[in-house]
Design an enzyme around this catalytic site. Structure first.
Site, mmCIF file in Angstrom:
data_model
loop_
_atom_site.group_PDB
_atom_site.id
_atom_site.type_symbol
_atom_site.label_atom_id
_atom_site.label_comp_id
_atom_site.label_asym_id
_atom_site.label_seq_id
_atom_site.Cartn_x
_atom_site.Cartn_y
_atom_site.Cartn_z
ATOM 1 N N SER A 140 -1.400 -59.973 52.793
ATOM 2 C CA SER A 140 -0.925 -60.611 54.013
ATOM 3 C C SER A 140 -1.946 -61.646 54.457
ATOM 4 O O SER A 140 -3.150 -61.476 54.248
ATOM 5 C CB SER A 140 -0.710 -59.593 55.139
ATOM 6 O OG SER A 140 -0.212 -60.257 56.292
ATOM 7 N N HIS B 42 -6.041 -58.826 33.148
ATOM 8 C CA HIS B 42 -4.916 -59.020 34.069
ATOM 9 C C HIS B 42 -3.600 -58.475 33.522
ATOM 10 O O HIS B 42 -2.778 -57.956 34.278
ATOM 11 C CB HIS B 42 -4.774 -60.509 34.406
ATOM 12 C CG HIS B 42 -4.168 -60.764 35.749
ATOM 13 N ND1 HIS B 42 -4.501 -61.826 36.540
ATOM 14 C CD2 HIS B 42 -3.237 -60.080 36.462
ATOM 15 C CE1 HIS B 42 -3.806 -61.793 37.663
ATOM 16 N NE2 HIS B 42 -3.032 -60.743 37.635
ATOM 17 N N ASN C 81 -1.480 -52.909 58.722
ATOM 18 C CA ASN C 81 -1.582 -52.259 57.416
ATOM 19 C C ASN C 81 -2.793 -51.342 57.302
ATOM 20 O O ASN C 81 -2.825 -50.461 56.442
ATOM 21 C CB ASN C 81 -1.636 -53.315 56.306
ATOM 22 C CG ASN C 81 -0.322 -54.050 56.138
ATOM 23 O OD1 ASN C 81 0.727 -53.610 56.619
ATOM 24 N ND2 ASN C 81 -0.359 -55.182 55.459
ATOM 25 N N LYS D 52 -10.131 -60.562 38.072
ATOM 26 C CA LYS D 52 -9.433 -60.276 36.824
ATOM 27 C C LYS D 52 -9.585 -61.411 35.822
ATOM 28 O O LYS D 52 -9.645 -62.593 36.198
ATOM 29 C CB LYS D 52 -7.933 -60.045 37.091
ATOM 30 C CG LYS D 52 -7.673 -59.012 38.170
ATOM 31 C CD LYS D 52 -6.188 -58.891 38.488
ATOM 32 C CE LYS D 52 -5.991 -58.099 39.762
ATOM 33 N NZ LYS D 52 -6.293 -58.898 40.961
ATOM 34 N N ASP E 49 -9.221 -57.849 46.666
ATOM 35 C CA ASP E 49 -8.721 -57.977 45.300
ATOM 36 C C ASP E 49 -8.252 -59.405 45.042
ATOM 37 O O ASP E 49 -7.342 -59.897 45.710
ATOM 38 C CB ASP E 49 -7.554 -57.010 45.082
ATOM 39 C CG ASP E 49 -7.015 -57.066 43.668
ATOM 40 O OD1 ASP E 49 -7.418 -56.223 42.852
ATOM 41 O OD2 ASP E 49 -6.197 -57.969 43.364
ATOM 42 N N SER F 130 -4.827 -54.039 34.051
ATOM 43 C CA SER F 130 -3.709 -54.210 34.974
ATOM 44 C C SER F 130 -2.434 -54.385 34.161
ATOM 45 O O SER F 130 -2.446 -55.006 33.089
ATOM 46 C CB SER F 130 -3.942 -55.439 35.862
ATOM 47 O OG SER F 130 -2.885 -55.609 36.788
ATOM 48 N N ASN F 131 -1.370 -53.803 34.652
ATOM 49 C CA ASN F 131 -0.056 -53.891 33.993
ATOM 50 C C ASN F 131 -0.041 -53.217 32.626
ATOM 51 O O ASN F 131 0.669 -53.663 31.718
ATOM 52 C CB ASN F 131 0.376 -55.359 33.877
ATOM 53 C CG ASN F 131 0.586 -56.004 35.227
ATOM 54 O OD1 ASN F 131 1.394 -55.542 36.027
ATOM 55 N ND2 ASN F 131 -0.168 -57.063 35.507
ATOM 56 N N ILE G 12 -2.184 -57.622 58.926
ATOM 57 C CA ILE G 12 -3.411 -57.109 58.303
ATOM 58 C C ILE G 12 -3.917 -55.909 59.089
ATOM 59 O O ILE G 12 -4.275 -54.872 58.520
ATOM 60 C CB ILE G 12 -4.476 -58.219 58.211
ATOM 61 C CG1 ILE G 12 -4.077 -59.251 57.148
ATOM 62 C CG2 ILE G 12 -5.853 -57.631 57.891
ATOM 63 C CD1 ILE G 12 -4.934 -60.505 57.148
ATOM 64 N N LEU H 50 4.419 -53.078 49.223
ATOM 65 C CA LEU H 50 5.429 -53.359 50.240
ATOM 66 C C LEU H 50 6.608 -54.121 49.669
ATOM 67 O O LEU H 50 7.437 -54.641 50.420
ATOM 68 C CB LEU H 50 4.804 -54.140 51.404
ATOM 69 C CG LEU H 50 3.647 -53.443 52.118
ATOM 70 C CD1 LEU H 50 3.068 -54.341 53.211
ATOM 71 C CD2 LEU H 50 4.083 -52.116 52.706
#
Length: 256
Positions: free
Chosen positions: A217, A99, A226, A69, A39, A128-129, A223, A176
Site C-alpha cells: 500500500s 524471484h 494493515n 530479489k 520487501d 519465490s514462486n 498502511i 489482500l
C-alpha cells in the site's frame, strides 16, 4: 533441523509502487507505524527509493529486515546483488531471493546465492514462486524462505504444510488479492462479526495459518490499518469459513 529464519511477521511490499516520492513516503510511513520489514526487488525498480527512506528513518540497520530479489534472467547473481546493495545503500540484505524459477538457471543461481550468504552479503537466501516439487529439487543449503501468493482464495495448503515441515518460512505476497476480494460477502461477514476491516481479517487469517504477510500500500491510512492485526484472533468458525474460499484445491504448486 535448523531453526527457521526469524522474519518480522508483517512487512511492507513495494511491488508496483512508483520510484521516488511514492515509495519513499510509503516506506517512511510504514516504519513510523512500527513496520520493521520491507520487501523490494530489482525488478520493481524502486530499491534506491527504499534505501533513501531507510537512511532518513534513523533506525539502526539491525532493526529493519530488508528483502530484495534477483531477476533470474541475469547471469551473475553476485553482480546483481552488489548493484542492489548500491541502490539500497546497504552493506547486506537480510534475505535475498531468486524471484522465480527459470529452467536450466536455478541450480547455478542457487549455488551463487549460497556463496553470497557465505560472504555476508545476504544474511539468508531463499526463493519465490517455487512449488513443492521445485523446492525438493534444490540442492545444497535449504532455502530460508519461499515467497508465494497466499490468501483465503489461494490457500496453497499442501505447499504451506511442506514449508512448515521443512523449516522454510512461507512469505505471503498479494495477501489482500490486490484489493479485489475486500467486498467478498464471506470476508465482509467475518470482518463484521470480528469488528475489524476486511483487510485486517485477510491478513490475520494468513498470520494464523503460519505465514509472514507483506501487503502493498502507498496509502497512509491503509498502511496503519494493515498493522493493526496483532491484538485479535479469528475463531475456528471464522477460519473454516475463510479456508472454504480456496480456489486452488489446496495445491502444492506456487501458481495456478
Amino acid at each position: 533441523m535448523t531453526e527457521p529464519l526469524q522474519i518480522p511477521p508483517l512487512g511492507l511490499g513495494v511491488w508496483q509502487t512508483a520510484a521516488g516520492k511514492e515509495t519513499e513516503q510509503a516506506v517512511e510511513w510504514a516504519l513510523e507505524d512500527g513496520y520493521r520489514h520491507i520487501d523490494t526487488a530489482s525488478y520493481y525498480r524502486n530499491e534506491r527509493s527504499v534505501g533513501a527512506a531507510l537512511a532518513r528513518s534513523g533506525l539502526p540497520r539491525e532493526e529493519v529486515f530488508v528483502t530484495t530479489k534477483l531477476m533470474p534472467a541475469h547471469l551473475s547473481a553476485d553482480r546483481e546483488l552488489h548493484r542492489s546493495l548500491e541502490r539500497l545503500g546497504l552493506e547486506y540484505v537480510d534475505l535475498y531471493l531468486i524471484h522465480f524459477p527459470v529452467p536450466g538457471m536455478t541450480g547455478r543461481h542457487w549455488a551463487a546465492l549460497e556463496s553470497l550468504q557465505d560472504q555476508g552479503l545476504a544474511r539468508a537466501v531463499g526463493v519465490s514462486n517455487f512449488g513443492r516439487d521445485r523446492l525438493r529439487k534444490l540442492g545444497g543449503v535449504k532455502p530460508a524462505a519461499n515467497q508465494v501468493q497466499l490468501s483465503p482464495f489461494h490457500y496453497r495448503r499442501a505447499l504451506l504444510d511442506y514449508c512448515a515441515e521443512e523449516g522454510i518460512v512461507f512469505v505471503a505476497y498479494s495477501p489482500l488479492e490486490r484489493g479485489r476480494a475486500l467486498e467478498d460477502p464471506t470476508i465482509a461477514g467475518v470482518a463484521g462479526r470480528a469488528g475489524r476491516t476486511p483487510a485486517q481479517v485477510m491478513l490475520r487469517w494468513a498470520i494464523q495459518r503460519g505465514a509472514v504477510v507483506i501487503p502493498k500500500s502507498s496509502n497512509r491510512a491503509r498502511i496503519r490499518e494493515n498493522a493493526q492485526i496483532f491484538d485479535f484472533e479469528l475463531d475456528a468458525d471464522a477460519m473454516r469459513a475463510l479456508d472454504a474460499l480456496d480456489t486452488t484445491g489446496g495445491t502444492a504448486k506456487a501458481r495456478g
